[in-house]
Design an enzyme around this catalytic site. Structure first.
Site, PDB file in Angstrom:
ATOM      1  N   ASP A 176       0.861  -1.192   0.000  1.00 55.56           N
ATOM      2  CA  ASP A 176       0.000   0.000   0.000  1.00 55.56           C
ATOM      3  C   ASP A 176       0.902   1.249   0.000  1.00 55.56           C
ATOM      4  O   ASP A 176       1.821   1.320  -0.802  1.00 55.56           O
ATOM      5  CB  ASP A 176      -0.973  -0.037   1.191  1.00 55.56           C
ATOM      6  CG  ASP A 176      -2.086   0.985   1.061  1.00 55.56           C
ATOM      7  OD1 ASP A 176      -1.956   2.084   1.626  1.00 55.56           O
ATOM      8  OD2 ASP A 176      -3.070   0.689   0.370  1.00 55.56           O
ATOM      9  N   TYR A 310      -2.996  10.910   1.097  1.00 55.11           N
ATOM     10  CA  TYR A 310      -3.375  10.950  -0.319  1.00 55.11           C
ATOM     11  C   TYR A 310      -3.225  12.365  -0.861  1.00 55.11           C
ATOM     12  O   TYR A 310      -2.702  12.586  -1.946  1.00 55.11           O
ATOM     13  CB  TYR A 310      -4.821  10.477  -0.496  1.00 55.11           C
ATOM     14  CG  TYR A 310      -4.989   9.005  -0.272  1.00 55.11           C
ATOM     15  CD1 TYR A 310      -5.085   8.482   1.010  1.00 55.11           C
ATOM     16  CD2 TYR A 310      -5.039   8.123  -1.349  1.00 55.11           C
ATOM     17  CE1 TYR A 310      -5.210   7.122   1.211  1.00 55.11           C
ATOM     18  CE2 TYR A 310      -5.181   6.766  -1.151  1.00 55.11           C
ATOM     19  CZ  TYR A 310      -5.267   6.269   0.136  1.00 55.11           C
ATOM     20  OH  TYR A 310      -5.392   4.920   0.340  1.00 55.11           O
ATOM     21  N   HIS A 368      -4.537  -7.066  -2.173  1.00 49.44           N
ATOM     22  CA  HIS A 368      -3.853  -5.845  -1.740  1.00 49.44           C
ATOM     23  C   HIS A 368      -3.283  -5.959  -0.335  1.00 49.44           C
ATOM     24  O   HIS A 368      -2.244  -5.383  -0.037  1.00 49.44           O
ATOM     25  CB  HIS A 368      -4.833  -4.690  -1.841  1.00 49.44           C
ATOM     26  CG  HIS A 368      -4.256  -3.372  -1.497  1.00 49.44           C
ATOM     27  ND1 HIS A 368      -3.365  -2.720  -2.312  1.00 49.44           N
ATOM     28  CD2 HIS A 368      -4.428  -2.570  -0.417  1.00 49.44           C
ATOM     29  CE1 HIS A 368      -3.033  -1.572  -1.762  1.00 49.44           C
ATOM     30  NE2 HIS A 368      -3.656  -1.451  -0.618  1.00 49.44           N
TER      31      HIS A 368
END
Lengths: 409, 408
Positions: A176, A310, A368
């Site tokens: 990630d 982000y 993931h």
């Protein structure tokens, strides 16, 4: 070293009571008939999980399980941001020259599975000494208070942590955001980061002739394998259907922050959608799910802070583009574990452009959250890379992971 | 028609108590210093609004005011779905031959957007200016309208519903005005019912980017170097900003409206922030009062189908059933025969060259304004009303388009 303090998670009962009260008062939406997972987290799942969280989830046991791990917290200096308390699991090894491994995953629970790594006996398998931090803004680490805490800052914070713990040289494993952070670390600190393993790879492009002539030729001649194609298709699916959260968090993290702060059900649904969509039919138990979400809910910086990574990565002004981690980074051998349900699956020839030496494993199971879903694959890769014949054997000076007597060498 | 019933809003006390309880136990995030509006709705604003909403704002007062407008409901049947009870405003001008006008709102709007422009449109005091009979429905899933329970209620179904309301009122021919979804739906109505919809006016001029660029960001970057007027450049830079920073909500609503629905349903402050960000970003420094904002958002809180249902239109328009039009297809369609008028406001979400409007239909009027944004009817009602009066006025290109209803 006096300011490396043992950490014990102790959630005040008032906070638990506040959560339970919010769950009790929560209002659920309706749902279109037969929508299953298509429009997002299904109502029956969220309702069930909310109910379980409210009435049966054992908060004491939750804290106890976390506290079974050897954990610490220590302030680390990050230029421009003062000091930040970093929480970390520190699994030391009996074996004197165990390889220091920095394990960088956003999921706070993955380190529990990595305990199998430190079982390396230093005779047949290399031994590791593990540092698994909570990233700043996540878990039980402090959050940044100003704008500009971009990926290079996460990299700096973690490198500072490893140096503070006495590890001049170490290897990294990441997924990630850990992918981008550890690759940035190998770019910025090749004197410290001696090998890197990732379970998510986003190479920027196919091999170019002038950079990698042999790979470019191979790419031109050899067709993509089935796995290559599946990976690309999965990437297209993610971009078309699964990246709404990403765009919102990358542009308006404060706006979605109000939801994550005020509604535990909203937080539950927001994360649970990914625990489902991003994994390879991993059989989550309700306890696992709610442990994961409770860590976000009770995080030191608040669940709303976790999405700022982000935004900062997208708006970085330090010259390191978000895509830099996917381009060639010299010096540091790289291991890549491919998993069928990872969100991006680049073809092998693309992956091979990322470092001077690249080891790739193709795994039949996992997505993931590979460190949770298929930790054995990651452990296996690290063992291969760091053992004799591996691309990273003896990369860390004086810490080969093997005991001096009875060594395989 | 006997199936049309008068309607009054009457939100139960329990809903008000529930809202109050949630606002009283609201938990707020922190904020990075100097974030301003760059990362989303600012903390100080949301806290102030939440406090006002809990302690001072009166829904009952707002409700009473909303109930002074002529409201009705009518059941509309859409094949494949259960009949929906649709709420609408129907305000008739004193002039019998006023032009029937269908006003269509969008997201995060509601019929509330029509209330300021309503008296300007129905006004009959000046005999030289056309007057309108205004029908302003709540779209399915918005405000006091019903909503579908099954998937597959796409843009065509929304259009059929709106047309159904006009037919229930015996307006065989009418004109359509809309912004946001209302802009797309106005044009889709012209496509589906060309003998009924006699003109379309939109304040949301959105057109497909010319081939071969399908990705708007790539296209905008590509043409950045080409010699263009400074006006067009500025418009494209403004548009670029939306695609760079402002369309996170769109991607989430297009793909996972159910996941978002938990937040919008359970947390009034989450809903407030989600909408308020757009009330700020998409308007032209409109001086919102706290009462306006909170009435706007309270309509979502108390809506019949719940705030979470309102965003399903995004998902459905992007995942159309076979044979149905997607949002992109509507944007790309050229709809012949029905005259198209466009109003350009400076703080609209996208600002595209006026010449591109011709890809959508026979353009008869284009007016560029100096002030106003996405919610033009609410921000600058006199300007929008003026543009409609010009369109249908004595010298307008759409004079007398509706048979027997010139408006003056």
């Amino acid at each position: 070293m006096a300011d490396i303090k043992e950490f014990k998670l102790e959630i005040p009962q008032t906070q638990i009571d506040a959560l339970l009260e919010k769950l009790r008062l929560s209002t659920l939406p309706d749902e279109l008939e037969g929508s299953a997972w298509e429009l997002g987290s299904p109502l029956s799942d969220v309702a069930r999980l909310k109910q379980y969280w409210q009435t049966q989830f054992d908060f004491s046991k939750f804290q106890q399980q976390i506290n079974e791990l050897p954990q610490y917290v220590t302030p680390v200096t990050v230029e421009g941001f003062g000091t930040l308390d970093i929480h970390f699991v520190w699994q030391k090894s009996q074996i004197k020259n165990a390889i220091p491994l920095l394990f960088v995953h956003v999921s706070a629970k993955a380190e529990i599975h990595l305990s199998c790594l430190s079982q390396g006996d230093g005779v047949n398998k290399p031994a590791f000494e593990i540092v698994a931090p909570s990233l700043p803004n996540f878990g039980f680490s402090e959050g940044a208070k100003q704008r500009g805490f971009d990926i290079s800052k996460y990299a700096e914070a973690l490198n500072q942590l490893m140096l503070k713990l006495g590890y001049e040289e170490y290897v990294t494993q990441g997924g990630d955001w850990g992918y981008m952070i550890t690759r940035t670390m190998s770019l910025k600190y090749p004197e410290h980061v001696k090998a890197c393993h990732i379970n998510l790879a986003r190479p920027s492009h196919a091999p170019k002739f002038f950079e990698n002539p042999l790979l470019a030729i191979k790419h031109a001649i050899v067709p993509y394998t089935q796995l290559d194609k599946q990976g690309l298709a999965r990437g297209r699916w993610f971009s078309a259907e699964g990246s709404g959260y990403n765009l919102e968090q990358s542009t308006k993290p404060q706006t979605i922050g109000y939801a994550l702060a005020d509604s535990p059900v909203a937080l539950l649904a927001w994360i649970y959608e990914k625990l489902h969509d991003w994994t390879d039919n991993y059989p989550w138990t309700d306890d696992e799910i709610l442990t994961w979400i409770s860590i976000y809910h009770f995080s030191r910086a608040g669940a709303w802070a976790s999405v700022r990574i982000y935004y900062e990565a997208t708006h970085a002004t330090n010259g390191i583009a978000r895509t830099r981690a996917g381009s060639y980074i010299p010096h540091v051998p790289l291991g890549i574990a491919r998993f069928p349900q990872e969100l991006y699956g680049a073809p092998s020839t693309w992956n091979a452009t990322m470092a001077p030496k690249v080891y790739q494993s193709d795994n039949s199971k996992g997505g993931h959250f590979a460190a949770t879903e298929n930790p054995e694959a990651i452990v296996r890769d690290l063992n291969i890379m760091l053992s004799p014949g591996g691309i990273a054997h003896k990369v860390v000076r004086d810490r080969s992971g093997y005991q001096r007597f009875g060594s395989k060498l | 028609m006997s199936s049309i019933k008068p309607f009054k809003i009457s939100i139960p006390d329990s809903a008000l108590s529930s809202l109050h309880a949630k606002l009283s136990s609201a938990t707020f995030p922190n904020e990075l210093s100097d974030a301003g509006w760059s990362m989303g709705a600012p903390l100080a604003d949301i806290k102030r609004l939440a406090t006002y909403w809990r302690d001072t704002y009166s829904w009952r007062k707002a409700e009473a005011h909303l109930n002074t407008f002529p409201q009705y409901t009518v059941p509309i049947s859409i094949p494949g779905h259960d009949p929906l009870e649709i709420h609408f405003i129907h305000a008739r001008s004193k002039r019998e031959n006023a032009i029937p006008l269908l006003f269509i709102h969008g997201w995060p709007g509601s019929y509330y957007e029509v209330l300021k422009i309503l008296p300007l449109l129905t006004n009959s005091s000046d005999p030289s200016i056309p007057s309108f009979h205004v029908v302003a429905p709540s779209l399915p899933n918005f405000a006091w309208s019903d909503g579908p329970t099954k998937k597959g209620f796409g843009l065509e179904q929304y259009a059929h519903t709106l047309h159904g309301v006009m037919q229930a009122l015996d307006y065989k021919e009418y004109v359509a005005q809309g912004g946001d979804w209302g802009g797309f739906l106005s044009r889709l109505l012209a496509k589906l019912y060309p003998s009924h919809v006699k003109a379309v006016h939109t304040n949301f001029p959105v057109h497909a980017f010319p081939k071969p660029w399908r990705n708007p960001i790539c296209f905008l970057q590509a043409i950045a170097g080409i010699a263009l007027s400074s006006e067009i450049r500025a418009g494209l830079a403004h548009t670029q900003k939306y695609f760079d920073e402002g369309d996170g909500y769109l991607k989430e609503q297009d793909t996972k409206p159910q996941t978002l629905a938990y937040a919008l349903t359970d947390s009034p402050t989450a809903l407030l922030a989600w909408i308020y960000e757009k009330l700020h970003d998409w308007t032209d420094a409109y001086p919102w009062t706290d009462d306006e904002i909170l009435t706007w958002v309270s309509i979502y809180v108390f809506s019949r189908m719940g705030a979470g249902a309102s965003t399903r239109i995004y998902y459905e328009s992007g995942h159309p059933l076979a044979g149905s039009a997607s949002r992109m297809e509507v944007i790309q369609s050229y709809i012949p025969n029905v005259p198209l008028a466009l109003a350009y406001f400076p703080n609209e979400i996208v600002r595209l060259p006026l010449s591109w409007a011709w890809t959508n239909g026979p353009v008869v009027q284009q007016t560029t304004f100096e002030v106003g944004g996405h919610f033009a009817a609410f921000e600058v009602p006199e300007l929008l009303a003026g543009d409609l009066r010009k369109l249908f006025g004595a010298n307008g290109p759409c004079l007398g388009v509706v048979q027997g209803k010139r408006g003056f």
